[in-house]
Design a protein around this motif. Sequence first.
Motif, short mmCIF file in Angstrom:
data_model
loop_
_atom_site.label_atom_id
_atom_site.label_comp_id
_atom_site.label_asym_id
_atom_site.label_seq_id
_atom_site.Cartn_x
_atom_site.Cartn_y
_atom_site.Cartn_z
N TYR A 1 0.84 -1.19 0.00
CA TYR A 1 0.00 0.00 0.00
C TYR A 1 0.88 1.24 0.00
O TYR A 1 1.90 1.30 0.70
CB TYR A 1 -0.90 0.03 1.23
CG TYR A 1 -1.85 -1.14 1.33
CD1 TYR A 1 -3.15 -1.05 0.82
CD2 TYR A 1 -1.46 -2.31 1.95
CE1 TYR A 1 -4.02 -2.13 0.91
CE2 TYR A 1 -2.33 -3.39 2.05
CZ TYR A 1 -3.61 -3.30 1.53
OH TYR A 1 -4.47 -4.36 1.62
N GLU B 1 -1.62 -0.81 -3.85
CA GLU B 1 -2.97 -0.28 -3.67
C GLU B 1 -2.88 1.04 -2.91
O GLU B 1 -1.93 1.27 -2.15
CB GLU B 1 -3.83 -1.27 -2.90
CG GLU B 1 -3.97 -2.63 -3.55
CD GLU B 1 -4.73 -3.61 -2.67
OE1 GLU B 1 -5.82 -3.24 -2.19
OE2 GLU B 1 -4.24 -4.72 -2.45
N LEU C 1 -3.13 3.74 -0.24
CA LEU C 1 -3.19 3.81 1.22
C LEU C 1 -3.96 5.07 1.59
O LEU C 1 -3.40 6.14 1.75
CB LEU C 1 -1.78 3.82 1.81
CG LEU C 1 -1.66 3.76 3.33
CD1 LEU C 1 -2.32 2.49 3.87
CD2 LEU C 1 -0.19 3.81 3.75
#
Length: 209
Positions: free
Chosen positions: A79, A109, A111
Amino acid sequence: MSIETFPLGPLETNCHVVINGSDAVVVDPGGDLNGGLGEVLALLKDRQLTLRAILCTHFHFDHIYGVAALHEATGAPVYGPAGDASLLDTELGGGGAWGFPAVTSFKWEDLKEGTHTFGSLRCEVLLTPGHTPGSVSIRFPDLNAVMTGDLLFYHSVGRTDFPGSSQDALRKSLHKKIFILPQETAVYPGHGPNTNVGEELANNPYLWL
């Protein structure tokens, strides 16, 4: 719960391992297998820890050198801040700046700001731009600790002379997100020794920013 810190990579970036029971998260793995990351992997193996997440406070190369290798070794999801995505296509993010090697690319991905839970570890992500456009700080309330990346150091602050940096944004991040925390909150920075909020309020010479 506990925190183990490893200075990794060419700029001795602090890699923080947060542990709760058999769960762990790693924040800013800044070295590859030849730059100290093996120590982190040994810790995970020796303590039989499950790595629940790899978290990046920002996407400068010295904070992400070990992300790909750590993900490959553990399978843990990665993240990082979406506001720093553009940096990965530059020398400051993808490597090459000042002659340092390239960073191995990785999937990640967003955060997002707010509360997150990784296994048994709970944290609060604070959006703290300034050093980079999307920089975040990661607070672990159960440890009364915050990891500030390159926003705040012991008696210093992060550089704001890079593309995408902003002295004004850094000042606002410090005063609106970090210095409102309890003064005893431990600060785990991206480089150098730990400190705490009260110490920096009293003695950081850059608070005029």
